[in-house]
Design a protein around this motif. Structure first.
Motif, PDB file in Angstrom:
ATOM      1  N   GLU A   1       2.494  -7.111  -9.629  1.00 22.14           N
ATOM      2  CA  GLU A   1       2.151  -6.316 -10.837  1.00 22.14           C
ATOM      3  C   GLU A   1       2.547  -4.853 -10.530  1.00 22.14           C
ATOM      4  N   ASP A   2       2.681  -4.170 -11.807  1.00 22.32           N
ATOM      5  CA  ASP A   2       3.063  -3.030 -11.907  1.00 22.32           C
ATOM      6  C   ASP A   2       1.958  -1.692 -11.766  1.00 22.32           C
ATOM      7  N   ILE A   3       0.664  -2.081 -12.247  1.00 19.76           N
ATOM      8  CA  ILE A   3      -0.295  -1.214 -12.379  1.00 19.76           C
ATOM      9  C   ILE A   3      -1.090  -1.189 -10.992  1.00 19.76           C
ATOM     10  N   PRO A   4      -1.251   0.058 -10.448  1.00 18.79           N
ATOM     11  CA  PRO A   4      -2.069   0.272  -9.084  1.00 18.79           C
ATOM     12  C   PRO A   4      -3.539  -0.251  -9.067  1.00 18.79           C
ATOM     13  N   TYR A   5      -4.062  -0.600  -8.327  1.00 16.14           N
ATOM     14  CA  TYR A   5      -5.408  -0.661  -7.917  1.00 16.14           C
ATOM     15  C   TYR A   5      -5.746   0.786  -7.161  1.00 16.14           C
ATOM     16  N   HIS A   6      -6.823   1.181  -7.315  1.00 17.07           N
ATOM     17  CA  HIS A   6      -7.392   2.577  -6.714  1.00 17.07           C
ATOM     18  C   HIS A   6      -8.428   1.973  -5.780  1.00 17.07           C
TER      19      HIS A   6
ATOM     20  N   VAL B   1       8.727  16.772  -5.717  1.00 13.90           N
ATOM     21  CA  VAL B   1       8.976  15.360  -6.302  1.00 13.90           C
ATOM     22  C   VAL B   1       7.685  14.542  -5.892  1.00 13.90           C
ATOM     23  N   GLY B   2       7.090  14.169  -6.879  1.00 10.86           N
ATOM     24  CA  GLY B   2       5.831  13.454  -6.512  1.00 10.86           C
ATOM     25  C   GLY B   2       6.120  11.839  -6.520  1.00 10.86           C
ATOM     26  N   ASP B   3       6.397  11.069  -5.419  1.00 10.60           N
ATOM     27  CA  ASP B   3       6.654   9.760  -5.639  1.00 10.60           C
ATOM     28  C   ASP B   3       5.741   9.064  -4.761  1.00 10.60           C
ATOM     29  N   TYR B   4       5.642   7.816  -4.883  1.00 11.77           N
ATOM     30  CA  TYR B   4       4.812   7.026  -3.912  1.00 11.77           C
ATOM     31  C   TYR B   4       5.702   6.446  -2.731  1.00 11.77           C
ATOM     32  N   LYS B   5       5.080   6.544  -1.441  1.00 14.54           N
ATOM     33  CA  LYS B   5       5.556   6.232  -0.234  1.00 14.54           C
ATOM     34  C   LYS B   5       5.011   5.033   0.302  1.00 14.54           C
ATOM     35  N   ILE B   6       5.809   3.813   0.714  1.00 13.38           N
ATOM     36  CA  ILE B   6       5.346   2.920   1.182  1.00 13.38           C
ATOM     37  C   ILE B   6       4.615   2.801   2.646  1.00 13.38           C
TER      38      ILE B   6
ATOM     39  N   ILE C   1       1.072  -1.211  -0.074  1.00  6.77           N
ATOM     40  CA  ILE C   1       0.126  -0.081  -0.043  1.00  6.77           C
ATOM     41  C   ILE C   1       1.008   1.324   0.020  1.00  6.77           C
ATOM     42  N   LYS C   2       0.810   2.078  -1.058  1.00  6.49           N
ATOM     43  CA  LYS C   2       1.595   3.334  -1.055  1.00  6.49           C
ATOM     44  C   LYS C   2       0.466   4.733  -1.241  1.00  6.49           C
ATOM     45  N   ARG C   3       1.373   5.731  -0.532  1.00  8.64           N
ATOM     46  CA  ARG C   3       0.463   7.014  -0.872  1.00  8.64           C
ATOM     47  C   ARG C   3       1.362   8.203  -1.578  1.00  8.64           C
ATOM     48  N   LYS C   4       0.871   8.696  -2.319  1.00  7.79           N
ATOM     49  CA  LYS C   4       1.603   9.786  -2.888  1.00  7.79           C
ATOM     50  C   LYS C   4       1.987  10.871  -2.160  1.00  7.79           C
ATOM     51  N   SER C   5       3.470  11.120  -2.192  1.00  4.52           N
ATOM     52  CA  SER C   5       4.068  11.822  -1.146  1.00  4.52           C
ATOM     53  C   SER C   5       4.564  13.311  -1.958  1.00  4.52           C
ATOM     54  N   SER C   6       4.621  14.323  -1.261  1.00  2.00           N
ATOM     55  CA  SER C   6       4.923  15.546  -2.013  1.00  2.00           C
ATOM     56  C   SER C   6       6.158  16.289  -1.259  1.00  2.00           C
ATOM     57  N   GLU C   7       7.212  15.579  -1.304  1.00  2.00           N
ATOM     58  CA  GLU C   7       8.469  16.092  -0.979  1.00  2.00           C
ATOM     59  C   GLU C   7       9.290  16.883  -1.973  1.00  2.00           C
ATOM     60  N   ARG C   8      10.121  17.721  -1.232  1.00  2.00           N
ATOM     61  CA  ARG C   8      10.935  18.550  -2.298  1.00  2.00           C
ATOM     62  C   ARG C   8      12.501  17.972  -2.278  1.00  2.00           C
ATOM     63  N   ASP C   9      12.758  18.260  -3.216  1.00  2.00           N
ATOM     64  CA  ASP C   9      14.415  17.675  -3.422  1.00  2.00           C
ATOM     65  C   ASP C   9      15.261  18.798  -3.055  1.00  2.00           C
TER      66      ASP C   9
ATOM     67  N   GLU D   1      -8.320   6.714   1.458  1.00  2.57           N
ATOM     68  CA  GLU D   1      -8.799   6.608  -0.043  1.00  2.57           C
ATOM     69  C   GLU D   1      -7.856   7.199  -1.052  1.00  2.57           C
ATOM     70  N   ASP D   2      -6.762   7.956  -0.467  1.00  2.00           N
ATOM     71  CA  ASP D   2      -5.903   8.701  -1.072  1.00  2.00           C
ATOM     72  C   ASP D   2      -4.505   7.687  -1.667  1.00  2.00           C
ATOM     73  N   CYS D   3      -4.716   6.445  -0.945  1.00  2.00           N
ATOM     74  CA  CYS D   3      -3.590   5.317  -1.229  1.00  2.00           C
ATOM     75  C   CYS D   3      -3.984   4.612  -2.362  1.00  2.00           C
ATOM     76  N   VAL D   4      -2.934   3.992  -2.768  1.00  5.97           N
ATOM     77  CA  VAL D   4      -3.294   2.845  -4.076  1.00  5.97           C
ATOM     78  C   VAL D   4      -2.548   1.607  -3.437  1.00  5.97           C
ATOM     79  N   ILE D   5      -2.927   0.522  -4.178  1.00  4.10           N
ATOM     80  CA  ILE D   5      -2.430  -0.881  -3.733  1.00  4.10           C
ATOM     81  C   ILE D   5      -1.874  -1.483  -4.835  1.00  4.10           C
ATOM     82  N   PHE D   6      -0.685  -2.053  -4.686  1.00  2.65           N
ATOM     83  CA  PHE D   6      -0.104  -2.692  -5.692  1.00  2.65           C
ATOM     84  C   PHE D   6      -0.155  -4.350  -5.162  1.00  2.65           C
ATOM     85  N   LYS D   7      -0.930  -5.335  -6.162  1.00  4.02           N
ATOM     86  CA  LYS D   7      -0.915  -6.519  -5.759  1.00  4.02           C
ATOM     87  C   LYS D   7       0.684  -7.118  -5.877  1.00  4.02           C
ATOM     88  N   ARG D   8       1.272  -7.997  -5.359  1.00  2.00           N
ATOM     89  CA  ARG D   8       2.498  -8.529  -5.549  1.00  2.00           C
ATOM     90  C   ARG D   8       2.813  -9.013  -6.888  1.00  2.00           C
TER      91      ARG D   8
END
Length: 116
Positions: free
Chosen positions: A85-90, A31-36, A17-25, A76-83
């Protein structure tokens, strides 16, 4: 309401389960990346019958229902990756089953290729 119990042995599907993070470089750019959030196991049930037809009408594909131990970290902001698979489930919905803080029932789906 009678709580539906689950056998912990049915928690066989590994998910991340990942959530989009908005951290600054270092340069100050966002930098919009997913955080576990969690790497856990759940009971994964693909939906069938009329639920598939309804999901298709809404532009979703591969709907499923997940049952896992309760955690307040999942929103509900999270996405789920089934082990594997590369495409997330919303996440469509999250239910704290019986409001007892023991189990979550999460409805998920992949978005269709048409991007509806």
């Amino acid at each position: 309401m009678i709580e539906r119990f689950i056998n912990p042995g049915e928690l066989r599907t590994s998910i991340v389960i990942k959530r989009k993070s908005s951290e600054r470089d270092s340069d100050g750019y966002t930098v919009g990346d997913y955080k576990i959030i969690a790497d856990i196991k759940c009971k994964w049930t693909n939906v069938h019958g009329s639920e598939v037809y309804t999901a298709d009408q809404l532009g979703y594909s591969q709907p499923a229902t997940l049952r896992l131990r309760y955690t307040s970290d999942i929103t509900e902001d999270c996405v789920i990756f089934k082990r594997g698979e590369d495409i997330p489930y919303h996440i469509i919905s999250i239910d704290n089953v019986g409001e007892r803080f023991r189990w979550l029932e999460i409805k998920v789906t992949k978005k269709s290729l048409e991007g509806k």
